[in-house]
Design an enzyme around this catalytic site. Structure first.
Site, PDB file in Angstrom:
ATOM      1  N   HIS A 186       0.806  -1.224   0.000  1.00  7.36           N
ATOM      2  CA  HIS A 186       0.000   0.000   0.000  1.00  7.36           C
ATOM      3  C   HIS A 186       0.841   1.276   0.000  1.00  7.36           C
ATOM      4  O   HIS A 186       0.456   2.251  -0.653  1.00  7.36           O
ATOM      5  CB  HIS A 186      -0.964  -0.015   1.186  1.00  7.36           C
ATOM      6  CG  HIS A 186      -2.093  -0.987   1.011  1.00  7.36           C
ATOM      7  ND1 HIS A 186      -3.214  -0.701   0.267  1.00  7.36           N
ATOM      8  CD2 HIS A 186      -2.263  -2.255   1.476  1.00  7.36           C
ATOM      9  CE1 HIS A 186      -4.039  -1.742   0.272  1.00  7.36           C
ATOM     10  NE2 HIS A 186      -3.489  -2.698   1.004  1.00  7.36           N
ATOM     11  N   GLU A 245      -8.435   5.318  -6.787  1.00 10.60           N
ATOM     12  CA  GLU A 245      -7.439   5.519  -7.850  1.00 10.60           C
ATOM     13  C   GLU A 245      -7.999   6.321  -9.014  1.00 10.60           C
ATOM     14  O   GLU A 245      -7.429   6.350 -10.105  1.00 10.60           O
ATOM     15  CB  GLU A 245      -6.937   4.164  -8.357  1.00 10.60           C
ATOM     16  CG  GLU A 245      -7.960   3.323  -9.103  1.00 10.60           C
ATOM     17  CD  GLU A 245      -8.800   2.435  -8.199  1.00 10.60           C
ATOM     18  OE1 GLU A 245      -9.336   1.432  -8.694  1.00 10.60           O
ATOM     19  OE2 GLU A 245      -8.911   2.743  -6.995  1.00 10.60           O
TER      20      GLU A 245
END
Length: 301
Positions: A178, A208
């Site tokens: 991450h 995203e």
């Protein structure tokens, strides 16, 4: 009467200033810290209070000058031999003393209100900024969309909405971690800032996904975004000893006799889904009827 009015107004303003500070703190603790409307409304109230405080402070100063002038006249009368006016001078002295105290309280309240205004301005800016990428967040993008759509309905310039999505982002997180995924998003934000010049806004829409609000015409904006897509594909992100390559998919739409802003965003989403569904690393624009690949019939690579 004027003095009592000034005292009343000063007390009211001071109380409202305290309410503005502590009341805001309580609401901020209870509500989502990103509630923009209440913050904007309170900012307007505090700015107005600051202006009013300054105005009344000026009024008090002028009133004090008038009292000083009256005191000099009375003093001159006393010096001519009329002692009965002495109690008037004492009253005027008492009023000026109280008036000076009121002016000091108003000055203190004005400084406090200015401090509160700066704090709330910083809060509102923070509430509209994505912490990771430092781009405007979805709330800021939604508000800008609404503003631009309203202006367009009134005869203002049109605009293009581009939905931009990092391809296979979950796989990036799963493969590299991450923190590395965060680095990809930060790199993406920097690329957007550097290469989508002249955009009305570039923002992180969530996860995203990013959004760019751009000038028309649609095809020019879509071609420009296709060039940007190739720039992204040719670069990589270096995180420690890892080199991460990634691509993006883009969907583009524009205003087309819409009564609401929602259909414009939905068309951009449909174009983005088409880009994803046809293999990613593509730019599709929506012509009002269907999504169309930029560069068709060439296969985007």
């Amino acid at each position: 009467m004027i003095f009592l009015t000034g005292v009343g107004v000063g007390a009211l303003l001071f109380a409202l200033g305290i309410w503005g500070g502590f009341g805001w703190g309580r609401r901020r603790g209870r509500r989502d810290a990103t509630a923009p409307l209440q913050g904007a409304e309170l900012l307007g109230i505090i700015e107005a209070l600051s202006r009013w405080t300054s105005e009344y402070s000026g009024n008090v100063t002028r009133y004090q000058d008038e009292l000083s002038s009256a005191a000099r006249v009375v003093q001159e009368t006393i010096e001519t031999g009329n002692p009965k006016t002495t109690p008037i001078v004492k009253v005027l002295d008492d009023i000026m003393t109280s008036n000076q105290s009121l002016k000091q309280r108003l000055d203190d309240a004005e400084r406090q209100l200015e401090k509160q205004t700066r704090s709330i301005e910083a809060y509102i800016s923070e509430a509209r900024t994505d912490a990771l990428t430092k781009l405007p967040n979805r709330r800021a993008a939604d508000q800008r969309l609404d503003e631009m759509f309203s202006a367009w309905q009134k005869g203002g310039p049109g605009f293009v909405v581009a939905m931009i999505d990092v391809d296979h982002f979950k796989q990036i997180n799963d493969r590299y971690g991450h923190p590395e995924g965060d680095a990809v998003l930060q790199h993406m934000a920097q690329l957007l800032t550097n290469h989508i010049e002249g955009a009305y806004m570039v923002a992180r829409f969530g996860g995203e996904e990013f959004v760019a609000l751009m000038p028309p015409p649609l095809r020019v904006a879509a071609d420009r975004l296709d060039r940007f897509r190739k720039i992204v594909a040719d670069q990589s992100v270096i995180v420690g000893d890892q080199e991460i390559e990634f691509t993006i998919s883009v969907g583009v739409a524009e205003c087309r006799n819409d009564l609401l802003v929602g259909p414009i965003v939905r068309r951009a989403d449909e174009a983005l889904y088409a880009a994803k569904g046809m293999g990613r690393n593509r730019v599709y624009f929506h012509d009002g009827k269907q999504p169309i690949l930029v560069g068709a019939p060439e296969i985007a690579v």
